[in-house]
Enzyme design. Structure first.
Site, PDB file in Angstrom:
ATOM      1  N   THR A 163      -5.250 -26.577 -13.771  1.00  0.00           N
ATOM      2  CA  THR A 163      -5.053 -25.437 -14.663  1.00  0.00           C
ATOM      3  C   THR A 163      -4.354 -25.811 -15.969  1.00  0.00           C
ATOM      4  O   THR A 163      -3.719 -26.858 -16.083  1.00  0.00           O
ATOM      5  CB  THR A 163      -4.222 -24.339 -13.965  1.00  0.00           C
ATOM      6  OG1 THR A 163      -2.927 -24.842 -13.668  1.00  0.00           O
ATOM      7  CG2 THR A 163      -4.902 -23.864 -12.690  1.00  0.00           C
ATOM      8  N   ASP A 164      -4.461 -24.909 -16.921  1.00  0.00           N
ATOM      9  CA  ASP A 164      -3.727 -25.049 -18.172  1.00  0.00           C
ATOM     10  C   ASP A 164      -2.383 -24.331 -18.033  1.00  0.00           C
ATOM     11  O   ASP A 164      -2.039 -23.869 -16.938  1.00  0.00           O
ATOM     12  CB  ASP A 164      -4.543 -24.516 -19.351  1.00  0.00           C
ATOM     13  CG  ASP A 164      -4.897 -23.037 -19.223  1.00  0.00           C
ATOM     14  OD1 ASP A 164      -4.254 -22.311 -18.422  1.00  0.00           O
ATOM     15  OD2 ASP A 164      -5.815 -22.592 -19.941  1.00  0.00           O
ATOM     16  N   ALA A 165      -1.657 -24.211 -19.113  1.00  0.00           N
ATOM     17  CA  ALA A 165      -0.325 -23.597 -19.063  1.00  0.00           C
ATOM     18  C   ALA A 165      -0.355 -22.136 -18.626  1.00  0.00           C
ATOM     19  O   ALA A 165       0.642 -21.615 -18.134  1.00  0.00           O
ATOM     20  CB  ALA A 165       0.349 -23.717 -20.435  1.00  0.00           C
TER      21      ALA A 165
END
Length: 143
Positions: free
Chosen positions: A23-25
């Site tokens: 995942t990203d942030a």
């Protein structure tokens, strides 16, 4: 033993989970990681039908590479989602195959891709796939 998915008819179904590293942030799967999910599913699909990519590479016969890719993102996957990658062989040519792949969460289609893989010699030139492999893939297309 790692899970390799299973065939339902001619479709290969490969379960996977979204981990933090995917995942990203914001907790949404980073776009390139869908390609990783699809790659794992294709590799295990080949393994389940008896295609020994590692053996072919070690023997100097050749290796599959992605030659063309089209992908459409419809909905995001998020941290801890249980996903299913559904793969179906749609075309077989002398030196390549086309695989349609769908990444799903329950019944929601998240991502769809059309991937062409080409069989290449160790020095990078197209080579005809082994006849037994073409026969195996053709049966999947016809099903």
């Amino acid at each position: 033993m790692p899970l390799s998915g299973r065939f339902v008819g001619a479709e290969h179904r490969f379960p996977c989970r979204v981990y933090f590293e995917d995942t990203d942030a914001g907790g949404v799967v980073y776009h390139a990681n869908y390609l990783r999910f699809m790659e794992r599913a294709r590799t295990d699909m080949l393994r389940l039908v008896g295609i020994g990519q590692r053996d072919a590479m070690a023997a100097g016969e050749g290796v599959y590479v992605v030659a063309d890719l089209s992908i459409r993102y419809r909905k995001p996957a998020r941290l801890d989602d249980a996903l299913l990658v559904v793969s179906r062989m749609t075309a077989v040519r002398a030196a390549s195959c086309v695989v349609h792949q769908t990444v799903m969460r329950d019944t929601d289609v998240l991502t769809e891709g059309e991937i062409t893989v080409a069989f290449l010699t160790p020095d990078g030139r197209p080579r005809r796939q082994p006849p037994a492999w073409v026969e195996t893939f053709s049966k999947l297309v016809e099903s």
